[in-house]
Design a protein around this motif. Sequence first.
Motif, PDB file in Angstrom:
ATOM      1  N   ALA A 114      -5.078   2.714  -1.928  1.00 50.05           N
ATOM      2  CA  ALA A 114      -3.859   2.510  -1.141  1.00 50.05           C
ATOM      3  C   ALA A 114      -4.088   2.816   0.333  1.00 50.05           C
ATOM      4  CB  ALA A 114      -2.742   3.399  -1.692  1.00 50.05           C
ATOM      5  N   VAL A 115      -4.924   3.803   0.622  1.00 49.42           N
ATOM      6  CA  VAL A 115      -5.209   4.149   2.014  1.00 49.42           C
ATOM      7  C   VAL A 115      -5.887   2.985   2.741  1.00 49.42           C
ATOM      8  CG1 VAL A 115      -6.641   5.630   3.482  1.00 49.42           C
ATOM      9  CG2 VAL A 115      -5.249   6.643   1.671  1.00 49.42           C
ATOM     10  N   LEU A 116      -6.724   2.241   2.035  1.00 49.75           N
ATOM     11  CA  LEU A 116      -7.345   1.060   2.653  1.00 49.75           C
ATOM     12  C   LEU A 116      -6.269   0.084   3.142  1.00 49.75           C
ATOM     13  CD1 LEU A 116     -10.338   0.244   0.256  1.00 49.75           C
ATOM     14  CD2 LEU A 116     -10.474   0.944   2.655  1.00 49.75           C
ATOM     15  N   GLY A 117      -5.213  -0.088   2.333  1.00 47.49           N
ATOM     16  CA  GLY A 117      -4.121  -0.955   2.749  1.00 47.49           C
ATOM     17  C   GLY A 117      -3.312  -0.366   3.883  1.00 47.49           C
ATOM     18  N   LEU A 118      -3.114   0.951   3.849  1.00 51.21           N
ATOM     19  CA  LEU A 118      -2.364   1.616   4.917  1.00 51.21           C
ATOM     20  C   LEU A 118      -3.103   1.544   6.251  1.00 51.21           C
ATOM     21  CD1 LEU A 118      -1.115   4.776   2.978  1.00 51.21           C
ATOM     22  CD2 LEU A 118       0.264   2.824   3.715  1.00 51.21           C
ATOM     23  N   VAL A 119      -4.422   1.487   6.193  1.00 55.18           N
ATOM     24  CA  VAL A 119      -5.228   1.340   7.410  1.00 55.18           C
ATOM     25  C   VAL A 119      -5.386  -0.139   7.782  1.00 55.18           C
ATOM     26  CG1 VAL A 119      -7.512   1.679   8.413  1.00 55.18           C
ATOM     27  CG2 VAL A 119      -6.468   3.491   7.043  1.00 55.18           C
ATOM     28  N   ALA A 159       0.833  -1.203   0.000  1.00 59.54           N
ATOM     29  CA  ALA A 159       0.000   0.000   0.000  1.00 59.54           C
ATOM     30  C   ALA A 159       0.871   1.257   0.000  1.00 59.54           C
ATOM     31  CB  ALA A 159      -0.929  -0.004   1.206  1.00 59.54           C
ATOM     32  N   TYR A 160       1.960   1.225   0.761  1.00 61.10           N
ATOM     33  CA  TYR A 160       2.890   2.363   0.772  1.00 61.10           C
ATOM     34  C   TYR A 160       3.473   2.602  -0.616  1.00 61.10           C
ATOM     35  CZ  TYR A 160       7.268   4.895   1.543  1.00 61.10           C
ATOM     36  OH  TYR A 160       8.301   5.787   1.450  1.00 61.10           O
TER      37      TYR A 160
END
Length: 235
Positions: free
Chosen positions: A165-170, A151-152
């Motif tokens: 990507a924010v979904l993965g970062l969370v 995600a990063y």
Amino acid sequence: MSSLRRSALVVGVLFLVTEIAAIAGLVLYQPVLKDANYVLGAGADTRVLLGALCELVLVAAVIGTAAAVYPVVRRQRPAVALGYVCVRLLEAVIIVVGVLSVLAVVSLRRDPAGTDDDALATVAHALVALHDWTFLLGPNVALGANSLLLAYLLYRSRLVPRFIAVLGLVGGPLILASATAVMFGLYEQVSPVGSLAALPVFAWEVSLAGYLLVKGFRQAAASEPPVRQRELSAV
């Protein structure tokens, strides 16, 4: 079809395969995981073996996602991209250990080799406990770590919309935190709270797969110079 579009299709399909195979494997494993005396009874070996097959498909898809996405993201942050591949491979190895533990229970039920029932049940319980730990460390801890890394990479490179990507970062840190809570006995991994904690990372993988299948990686972002090169140029 460009190589970038082909890579997007492969990654998208493999991410969907990981979701389907993981859920199918967990459902099919239930007789051996929930029946304390499975090794002593009639068993449901065919169902459990199908679950093991699903898990092996999962392993192949996990490795495949790492191999397919690495050439796309390595231009941005090579060290982080390599870290993603390594953690993804670690996840696959942990899952294989869990598969072997379940298959060992099936072998014990088929051929107890004269072992008394109490000893047989004790060994089987230990093997199921080993599977439970691999289920925590693989699809939770390792998955959370590699989700965060990928995600990063996608967030920095803008290869996909940033909300994905924010979904993965969370989701990555959240499932890691949930795994820690399960490890210390705050709640069960397969429980309403555990499922809720896994929801963001599930949404991350499904939305990423859907976007890649429909749209593919963003061509403009893929053709930009690597992040480090852009930073040096700015200086």
